[in-house]
Scaffold this motif. Structure first.
Motif, PDB file in Angstrom:
ATOM      1  N   SER A  19      63.094  32.595  62.324  1.00 30.80           N
ATOM      2  CA  SER A  19      64.220  32.657  63.262  1.00 30.80           C
ATOM      3  C   SER A  19      65.433  33.395  62.712  1.00 30.80           C
ATOM      4  CB  SER A  19      64.659  31.245  63.651  1.00 30.80           C
ATOM      5  OG  SER A  19      63.600  30.560  64.251  1.00 30.80           O
ATOM      6  N   GLY A  20      65.478  33.596  61.400  1.00 31.48           N
ATOM      7  CA  GLY A  20      66.617  34.255  60.784  1.00 31.48           C
ATOM      8  C   GLY A  20      67.657  33.254  60.322  1.00 31.48           C
ATOM      9  N   LYS A  21      68.725  33.793  59.768  1.00 31.63           N
ATOM     10  CA  LYS A  21      69.787  32.960  59.222  1.00 31.63           C
ATOM     11  C   LYS A  21      71.141  33.551  59.607  1.00 31.63           C
ATOM     12  CE  LYS A  21      70.590  30.070  55.399  1.00 31.63           C
ATOM     13  NZ  LYS A  21      70.077  29.516  54.197  1.00 31.63           N
ATOM     14  N   VAL A  22      72.116  32.663  59.867  1.00 32.47           N
ATOM     15  CA  VAL A  22      73.452  33.071  60.276  1.00 32.47           C
ATOM     16  C   VAL A  22      74.460  32.531  59.269  1.00 32.47           C
ATOM     17  CG1 VAL A  22      75.208  32.896  62.079  1.00 32.47           C
ATOM     18  CG2 VAL A  22      72.793  33.062  62.709  1.00 32.47           C
ATOM     19  N   GLU A 118      74.316  38.015  60.426  1.00 30.44           N
ATOM     20  CA  GLU A 118      73.023  37.461  60.810  1.00 30.44           C
ATOM     21  C   GLU A 118      71.942  38.304  60.153  1.00 30.44           C
ATOM     22  OE1 GLU A 118      72.603  37.143  65.037  1.00 30.44           O
ATOM     23  OE2 GLU A 118      74.426  35.946  65.252  1.00 30.44           O
ATOM     24  N   THR A 121      67.636  37.669  62.693  1.00 29.05           N
ATOM     25  CA  THR A 121      67.765  37.074  64.016  1.00 29.05           C
ATOM     26  C   THR A 121      67.483  38.135  65.075  1.00 29.05           C
ATOM     27  OG1 THR A 121      70.122  37.557  64.117  1.00 29.05           O
ATOM     28  CG2 THR A 121      69.504  35.406  63.229  1.00 29.05           C
TER      29      THR A 121
END
Length: 148
Positions: A19-22, A118, A121
């Motif tokens: 999902s990725g990282k923020v 981000e 994402t």
């Protein structure tokens, strides 16, 4: 730069890889701009811009893993400086405008710009399947005046 000079994404779970990282409000830049290019009075500029670019063509691996495309990182600025526009961008090695302000006349422009990053994402390709490694890329911020 008042904080967030080093941006580190640490992926520790399958969810983060897929999902990725923020990193919300990670970097804080204090801006002070005054148009005095005309003998100390209101100069000839028509405004100012804050640009950002990557210092290399890819997010480089420190080990033997393949590099990651710059398109994996999104840069999202926010500011309360009056009369400005902000633009979310996908990182590249070319200068891109992220904040722009008009001519303040002889008055100074002072304020803070806060940047969220981000990685992985949407709309970027997820990082799932990438080899674990330490990856890095320099971000270069430049404040410039806009001349007519």
């Amino acid at each position: 730069m008042t904080s967030g000079g080093s941006v580190a994404f640490s992926f520790k779970s399958l969810t983060e890889y897929s999902s990725g990282k923020v990193l919300n409000n990670w970097t804080r830049l204090n801006i002070h701009y005054r148009d005095t290019s005309n003998a100390g009075g209101d100069g000839t500029s028509i405004g100012w811009r804050l640009l950002v670019r990557a210092g290399s063509a890819t997010i480089q691996s420190d080990g033997a893993a393949p590099d990651i495309p710059l398109t994996a990182i999104q840069v999202k600025p926010n500011t309360t400086i009056p009369g400005t526009t902000t633009t979310d961008i996908t990182l590249s090695s070319a200068n891109q405008i992220i904040v722009e302000g008009g001519d303040p006349g002889a008055s100074p422009v002072t304020g803070e710009i806060v940047i969220t990053y981000e990685c992985g994402t949407p709309p970027a390709t997820p990082l799932l399947g990438r080899r674990p490694d330490y990856y890095f890329v320099d971000l270069i911020f430049t404040l410039v005046e806009i001349n007519p």
